[in-house]
Design a protein around this motif. Structure first.
Motif, PDB file in Angstrom:
ATOM      1  N   HIS A 278       0.816  -1.214   0.000  1.00 55.50           N
ATOM      2  CA  HIS A 278       0.000   0.000   0.000  1.00 55.50           C
ATOM      3  C   HIS A 278       0.850   1.266   0.000  1.00 55.50           C
ATOM      4  N   ILE A 279       2.112   1.168  -0.403  1.00 58.60           N
ATOM      5  CA  ILE A 279       2.983   2.344  -0.409  1.00 58.60           C
ATOM      6  C   ILE A 279       2.474   3.405  -1.379  1.00 58.60           C
ATOM      7  N   GLY A 280       1.910   2.990  -2.502  1.00 59.20           N
ATOM      8  CA  GLY A 280       1.383   3.965  -3.455  1.00 59.20           C
ATOM      9  C   GLY A 280       0.292   4.832  -2.849  1.00 59.20           C
ATOM     10  N   ASP A 281      -0.658   4.209  -2.119  1.00 64.03           N
ATOM     11  CA  ASP A 281      -1.717   4.992  -1.464  1.00 64.03           C
ATOM     12  C   ASP A 281      -1.156   5.871  -0.353  1.00 64.03           C
ATOM     13  N   LEU A 282      -0.189   5.351   0.398  1.00 70.23           N
ATOM     14  CA  LEU A 282       0.367   6.131   1.501  1.00 70.23           C
ATOM     15  C   LEU A 282       1.124   7.349   0.990  1.00 70.23           C
ATOM     16  N   LEU A 283       1.847   7.189  -0.102  1.00 68.53           N
ATOM     17  CA  LEU A 283       2.574   8.331  -0.658  1.00 68.53           C
ATOM     18  C   LEU A 283       1.631   9.347  -1.292  1.00 68.53           C
ATOM     19  N   GLN A 284       0.513   8.878  -1.817  1.00 70.48           N
ATOM     20  CA  GLN A 284      -0.438   9.795  -2.447  1.00 70.48           C
ATOM     21  C   GLN A 284      -1.081  10.718  -1.416  1.00 70.48           C
ATOM     22  N   HIS A 285      -1.302  10.228  -0.215  1.00 70.48           N
ATOM     23  CA  HIS A 285      -1.951  11.018   0.845  1.00 70.48           C
ATOM     24  C   HIS A 285      -0.990  11.268   2.005  1.00 70.48           C
ATOM     25  N   ARG A 286       0.298  11.398   1.715  1.00 70.29           N
ATOM     26  CA  ARG A 286       1.271  11.433   2.804  1.00 70.29           C
ATOM     27  C   ARG A 286       1.147  12.689   3.671  1.00 70.29           C
ATOM     28  N   ILE A 287       0.759  13.828   3.099  1.00 68.07           N
ATOM     29  CA  ILE A 287       0.661  15.051   3.905  1.00 68.07           C
ATOM     30  C   ILE A 287      -0.448  14.910   4.945  1.00 68.07           C
ATOM     31  N   PHE A 288      -1.592  14.412   4.522  1.00 71.33           N
ATOM     32  CA  PHE A 288      -2.711  14.230   5.450  1.00 71.33           C
ATOM     33  C   PHE A 288      -2.395  13.159   6.493  1.00 71.33           C
TER      34      PHE A 288
END
Length: 397
Positions: A278-288
């Protein structure tokens, strides 16, 4: 003026036809003295053997690194300036050999050519501490302006040396990855590491290597989760730095804490292997996710101060023994599961200080008020000048 004997010689038979004195001046003699063409043009001037050997080493190093011709000329000029500087006349032969590598390193940095100090040291078989000392001396003595290398350039340069972007006999087909995708995902992982203080004060190569491994696994996790870190580096043809395992562990801890704040991942029991999917999802929303998973140090201190003031203002009432016993463990679980400050690892996990040895009874009995003997006082008066200065000071009113 001075006199010189002059003879007129026959060109046919060589006999002396006439003799006489010729009056000349020193200025005329200096003017009429013959000067060879090679001496007037400097053809006979030769470079020293050390300088020739160093220039050849700089040129070979530029050819190995495939640098442009302009870089080679600039590095050679820096090397010649350095050897002419008095600070490098009496240095050891080992440092003079490293001086050429430092000149190449400075030239690459000035032209925004991504090159790490570790790459130069590996080519010269040099220790990084000694190379860094020579580099700082060169930068100081020649007053060179050297810009810092950005992480983006470093990631691109480091991944260029990987052997996972084309099919080979030693690389399985499932392990081959597109270079652009790998660079982009690694760049995002390095930016995440920079935002969470994992790069501050550390060598960047271990962080980039760990980020590249996670990026490579996350692009095709089905067949790559079982590949260990050491095998990945062996297939890529790069060295595995010793701190890279620690950087990988720290990155995985950050990802797990971020995953605990993502709504559709709360139903899964994620660990250090499954979170890679799930690294792709985590990096996409990393600021939040970073904002929800961590809190600033000031917010933590305010919350702790608020809880303390609330506890003091509340009336003291005897609590049951069972609740009192459960409060410390519950508070510990809340601190572990809740938001913790986003601080550098050196502050979150400080090194243990060495315990000082206990003082002996004789040393412990010393208070500092003991009388000082005359013989001990005389030890501080070692020269006649000090004795005269003391007598003069006593004579003052």
């Amino acid at each position: 003026a001075h006199y010189a004997q002059q003879q007129l010689v026959c060109a046919a038979c060589g006999c002396v036809l006439a003799e006489g004195l010729l009056t000349t001046t020193y200025a005329d003699e200096e003017h009429l003295r013959e000067v060879a063409y090679s001496q007037s043009t400097g053809q006979k001037e030769q470079l020293s053997r050390c300088l020739l050997r160093g220039i050849r080493r700089v040129q070979d190093l530029c050819k190995v690194l495939q640098l442009p011709t302009v870089f080679e000329e600039t590095a050679v000029s820096y090397f010649q300036r350095a050897l002419q500087h008095p600070s490098f006349h009496l240095v050891s032969l080992e440092k003079k050999e490293l001086l050429g590598g430092c000149c190449v390193f400075v030239t690459c940095r000035q032209h925004n050519w991504p090159l790490t100090m570790g790459t130069i040291c590996s080519l010269l078989y040099a220790k990084q501490e000694l190379f860094a000392g020579v580099y700082l001396s060169l930068q100081k003595e020649l007053e060179l302006s050297v810009p810092a290398l950005s992480l983006a350039d470093l990631v691109t340069t480091h991944l260029n040396s990987f052997q996972l972007f084309q099919h080979g006999a030693d690389i399985p087909a499932a392990f081959v990855e597109d270079k652009e995708k790998m660079v982009a995902r690694t760049m995002q992982m390095v930016e995440l590491a920079s935002e969470t203080w994992l790069v501050t004060g550390r060598h960047p190569i271990p962080v980039v290597t760990a980020a590249a491994f996670l990026a490579w696994q996350s692009l095709q996790p089905a067949g790559r989760l079982t590949c260990p870190f050491a095998r990945f580096c062996k297939l890529a043809g790069v060295d595995l730095p010793p701190p890279a395992h620690l950087r990988l562990k720290e990155l995985l801890d950050i990802l797990l804490r971020m995953a605990s704040q993502l709504a559709w991942l709360k139903v899964f029991k994620l660990d250090k292997k499954t979170v890679v999917k799930h690294i792709g999802d985590l990096l996409q929303h990393r600021i939040f996710l970073l904002k929800n998973a961590f809190c600033l140090e000031g917010e933590e201190e305010q919350r702790a101060a608020g809880e303390g003031s609330a506890g003091e203002s509340s009336p003291s009432s005897p609590a049951p023994s069972g609740e009192a016993a459960q409060e410390p463990s519950a508070g510990k679980r809340q601190r572990e599961g809740g938001r913790r400050p986003l601080l550098p690892p050196c502050l979150l996990n400080p090194r243990k200080r060495l315990r000082t040895a206990a003082l002996s009874p004789a040393d412990a009995a010393l208070t500092g008020d003991e009388p000082i003997s005359d013989s001990e006082m005389e030890q501080y008066l070692r020269s006649p000048e000090e004795m005269r200065a003391l007598r003069k000071a006593k004579a003052w009113p």
